[in-house]
Write a protein that holds these residues in place. Sequence first.
Motif, PDB file in Angstrom:
ATOM      1  N   GLY A  33       0.819  -1.195   0.000  1.00  0.00           N
ATOM      2  CA  GLY A  33       0.000   0.000   0.000  1.00  0.00           C
ATOM      3  C   GLY A  33       0.854   1.246   0.000  1.00  0.00           C
ATOM      4  N   GLY A  34       0.191   2.368  -0.096  1.00  0.00           N
ATOM      5  CA  GLY A  34       0.900   3.638  -0.120  1.00  0.00           C
ATOM      6  C   GLY A  34      -0.063   4.765  -0.397  1.00  0.00           C
ATOM      7  N   THR A  35       0.430   5.820  -0.995  1.00  0.00           N
ATOM      8  CA  THR A  35      -0.399   6.981  -1.295  1.00  0.00           C
ATOM      9  C   THR A  35       0.087   7.650  -2.571  1.00  0.00           C
ATOM     10  OG1 THR A  35      -1.320   9.027  -0.362  1.00  0.00           O
ATOM     11  CG2 THR A  35       1.009   8.592   0.039  1.00  0.00           C
ATOM     12  N   SER A  36      -0.809   8.402  -3.201  1.00  0.00           N
ATOM     13  CA  SER A  36      -0.477   9.110  -4.432  1.00  0.00           C
ATOM     14  C   SER A  36      -0.968  10.555  -4.320  1.00  0.00           C
ATOM     15  CB  SER A  36      -1.118   8.434  -5.642  1.00  0.00           C
ATOM     16  OG  SER A  36      -0.785   9.110  -6.841  1.00  0.00           O
ATOM     17  N   TYR A  37      -0.128  11.478  -4.736  1.00  0.00           N
ATOM     18  CA  TYR A  37      -0.471  12.898  -4.772  1.00  0.00           C
ATOM     19  C   TYR A  37      -0.650  13.301  -6.228  1.00  0.00           C
ATOM     20  CZ  TYR A  37       0.049  17.983  -4.334  1.00  0.00           C
ATOM     21  OH  TYR A  37      -0.132  19.338  -4.406  1.00  0.00           O
ATOM     22  N   VAL A  38      -1.864  13.699  -6.603  1.00  0.00           N
ATOM     23  CA  VAL A  38      -2.215  13.951  -7.995  1.00  0.00           C
ATOM     24  C   VAL A  38      -2.450  15.446  -8.206  1.00  0.00           C
ATOM     25  CG1 VAL A  38      -3.802  13.366  -9.878  1.00  0.00           C
ATOM     26  CG2 VAL A  38      -3.332  11.695  -8.066  1.00  0.00           C
ATOM     27  N   GLN A  39      -1.912  15.962  -9.307  1.00  0.00           N
ATOM     28  CA  GLN A  39      -2.144  17.351  -9.709  1.00  0.00           C
ATOM     29  C   GLN A  39      -2.545  17.367 -11.180  1.00  0.00           C
ATOM     30  OE1 GLN A  39       0.798  20.367  -8.031  1.00  0.00           O
ATOM     31  NE2 GLN A  39       2.025  18.495  -7.947  1.00  0.00           N
ATOM     32  N   SER A  40      -3.609  18.122 -11.505  1.00  0.00           N
ATOM     33  CA  SER A  40      -4.033  18.250 -12.900  1.00  0.00           C
ATOM     34  C   SER A  40      -5.057  19.364 -12.984  1.00  0.00           C
ATOM     35  CB  SER A  40      -4.607  16.927 -13.429  1.00  0.00           C
ATOM     36  OG  SER A  40      -4.873  17.031 -14.820  1.00  0.00           O
ATOM     37  N   SER A  41      -5.817  19.381 -14.066  1.00  0.00           N
ATOM     38  CA  SER A  41      -6.921  20.315 -14.208  1.00  0.00           C
ATOM     39  C   SER A  41      -8.080  19.597 -14.874  1.00  0.00           C
ATOM     40  CB  SER A  41      -6.511  21.549 -15.021  1.00  0.00           C
ATOM     41  OG  SER A  41      -5.948  21.162 -16.256  1.00  0.00           O
ATOM     42  N   ASN A  42      -9.295  20.073 -14.610  1.00  0.00           N
ATOM     43  CA  ASN A  42     -10.494  19.431 -15.120  1.00  0.00           C
ATOM     44  C   ASN A  42     -10.547  19.491 -16.644  1.00  0.00           C
ATOM     45  OD1 ASN A  42     -13.623  19.870 -15.934  1.00  0.00           O
ATOM     46  ND2 ASN A  42     -13.412  18.398 -14.263  1.00  0.00           N
ATOM     47  N   PHE A  43     -10.924  18.357 -17.260  1.00  0.00           N
ATOM     48  CA  PHE A  43     -10.939  18.269 -18.724  1.00  0.00           C
ATOM     49  C   PHE A  43     -11.926  19.253 -19.353  1.00  0.00           C
ATOM     50  CE2 PHE A  43     -13.037  16.305 -22.464  1.00  0.00           C
ATOM     51  CZ  PHE A  43     -11.968  16.360 -23.341  1.00  0.00           C
ATOM     52  N   LEU A  44     -13.073  19.483 -18.690  1.00  0.00           N
ATOM     53  CA  LEU A  44     -14.116  20.322 -19.271  1.00  0.00           C
ATOM     54  C   LEU A  44     -13.938  21.804 -18.944  1.00  0.00           C
ATOM     55  CD1 LEU A  44     -17.227  18.058 -18.549  1.00  0.00           C
ATOM     56  CD2 LEU A  44     -15.953  18.267 -20.694  1.00  0.00           C
ATOM     57  N   THR A  45     -13.533  22.111 -17.684  1.00  0.00           N
ATOM     58  CA  THR A  45     -13.474  23.503 -17.246  1.00  0.00           C
ATOM     59  C   THR A  45     -12.056  24.059 -17.182  1.00  0.00           C
ATOM     60  OG1 THR A  45     -13.321  22.914 -14.899  1.00  0.00           O
ATOM     61  CG2 THR A  45     -15.529  23.071 -15.866  1.00  0.00           C
ATOM     62  N   SER A  46     -11.035  23.191 -17.249  1.00  0.00           N
ATOM     63  CA  SER A  46      -9.625  23.582 -17.103  1.00  0.00           C
ATOM     64  C   SER A  46      -9.304  24.107 -15.712  1.00  0.00           C
ATOM     65  CB  SER A  46      -9.216  24.624 -18.149  1.00  0.00           C
ATOM     66  OG  SER A  46      -9.290  24.082 -19.450  1.00  0.00           O
ATOM     67  N   ALA A  47     -10.229  23.934 -14.746  1.00  0.00           N
ATOM     68  CA  ALA A  47      -9.967  24.371 -13.377  1.00  0.00           C
ATOM     69  C   ALA A  47      -8.922  23.463 -12.740  1.00  0.00           C
ATOM     70  CB  ALA A  47     -11.254  24.332 -12.563  1.00  0.00           C
ATOM     71  N   PRO A  48      -7.860  24.008 -12.151  1.00  0.00           N
ATOM     72  CA  PRO A  48      -6.823  23.159 -11.544  1.00  0.00           C
ATOM     73  C   PRO A  48      -7.331  22.485 -10.274  1.00  0.00           C
ATOM     74  CG  PRO A  48      -6.380  25.459 -11.077  1.00  0.00           C
ATOM     75  CD  PRO A  48      -7.546  25.436 -12.034  1.00  0.00           C
ATOM     76  N   PHE A  49      -6.807  21.324  -9.974  1.00  0.00           N
ATOM     77  CA  PHE A  49      -7.136  20.626  -8.733  1.00  0.00           C
ATOM     78  C   PHE A  49      -5.971  19.747  -8.323  1.00  0.00           C
ATOM     79  CE2 PHE A  49      -8.706  17.762 -12.062  1.00  0.00           C
ATOM     80  CZ  PHE A  49      -8.157  16.547 -11.674  1.00  0.00           C
ATOM     81  N   GLU A  50      -5.977  19.339  -7.083  1.00  0.00           N
ATOM     82  CA  GLU A  50      -4.985  18.421  -6.547  1.00  0.00           C
ATOM     83  C   GLU A  50      -5.624  17.644  -5.408  1.00  0.00           C
ATOM     84  OE1 GLU A  50      -2.628  21.393  -3.491  1.00  0.00           O
ATOM     85  OE2 GLU A  50      -2.024  21.344  -5.602  1.00  0.00           O
ATOM     86  N   TYR A  51      -5.149  16.428  -5.183  1.00  0.00           N
ATOM     87  CA  TYR A  51      -5.714  15.609  -4.110  1.00  0.00           C
ATOM     88  C   TYR A  51      -4.759  14.465  -3.783  1.00  0.00           C
ATOM     89  CZ  TYR A  51      -7.145  12.480  -7.942  1.00  0.00           C
ATOM     90  OH  TYR A  51      -7.155  11.666  -9.048  1.00  0.00           O
ATOM     91  N   TRP A  52      -4.952  13.884  -2.599  1.00  0.00           N
ATOM     92  CA  TRP A  52      -4.248  12.678  -2.173  1.00  0.00           C
ATOM     93  C   TRP A  52      -5.212  11.507  -2.253  1.00  0.00           C
ATOM     94  CZ3 TRP A  52       0.884  12.525  -0.616  1.00  0.00           C
ATOM     95  CH2 TRP A  52       1.496  13.766  -0.381  1.00  0.00           C
TER      96      TRP A  52
END
Length: 203
Positions: A33-52
């Motif tokens: 097990g472990g964890t992942s830190y993801v960064q991107s932006s929404n495909f439709l709105t281009s709004a940036p987001f990040e989450y674990w």
Amino acid sequence: GVFRPVTHDDVEGGLSYTRDLSRTRRVTLSGGGGTSYVQSSNFLTSAPFEYWTPLFSAGAGFDLARSWVLTSDYRRSVSVPYALRQNQNAFVTHNVNIGAGGQMNSRVELALSGAFTNGQTGGASTSGSAPATYEAYTATTQLQFQLTPAWSAMMNVSHVETRMNAAASLTLGLVPGLRRTQVRAGLSWTLPLIGQGRGRQGN
């Protein structure tokens, strides 16, 4: 806004255990097990987001007989389907695989496998749109016939079904539902190792 490609940093660890049940039977268990830190932006709105998001994997393998093996595994991870598309999107996926294979006799080998996967885009609540979701099923059967020590004939039959919501269909550029059966057949040639089968000559 400007679309930002997906980046994800993963940290994982795990353990594996193997035990011989008899001279011809063995069991192998693994997990991690472990964890992942993801960064991107929404495909439709281009709004940036990040989450674990957590990562997890587990697997098992059993020798059923001298030549037969049963395997299964599960993995929760972050992946980017169809990564060659210009507009990528990260999906948190669950993958389950099971397979069995072995020799039916001295000339015939059989392999069976099945897989289920589903995925959902993460960070949807922060980007203001519904998540894209999909699921897929795959079943495969393969027979291999040994014709000579060097030549074998192979037949492979696979069936795939996929289903996805409208957001995933738009994101991946695919129709919402797909069914496909594929049959392949061919010949394979095995090249012996250099020097194999040559007897030693006496003086």
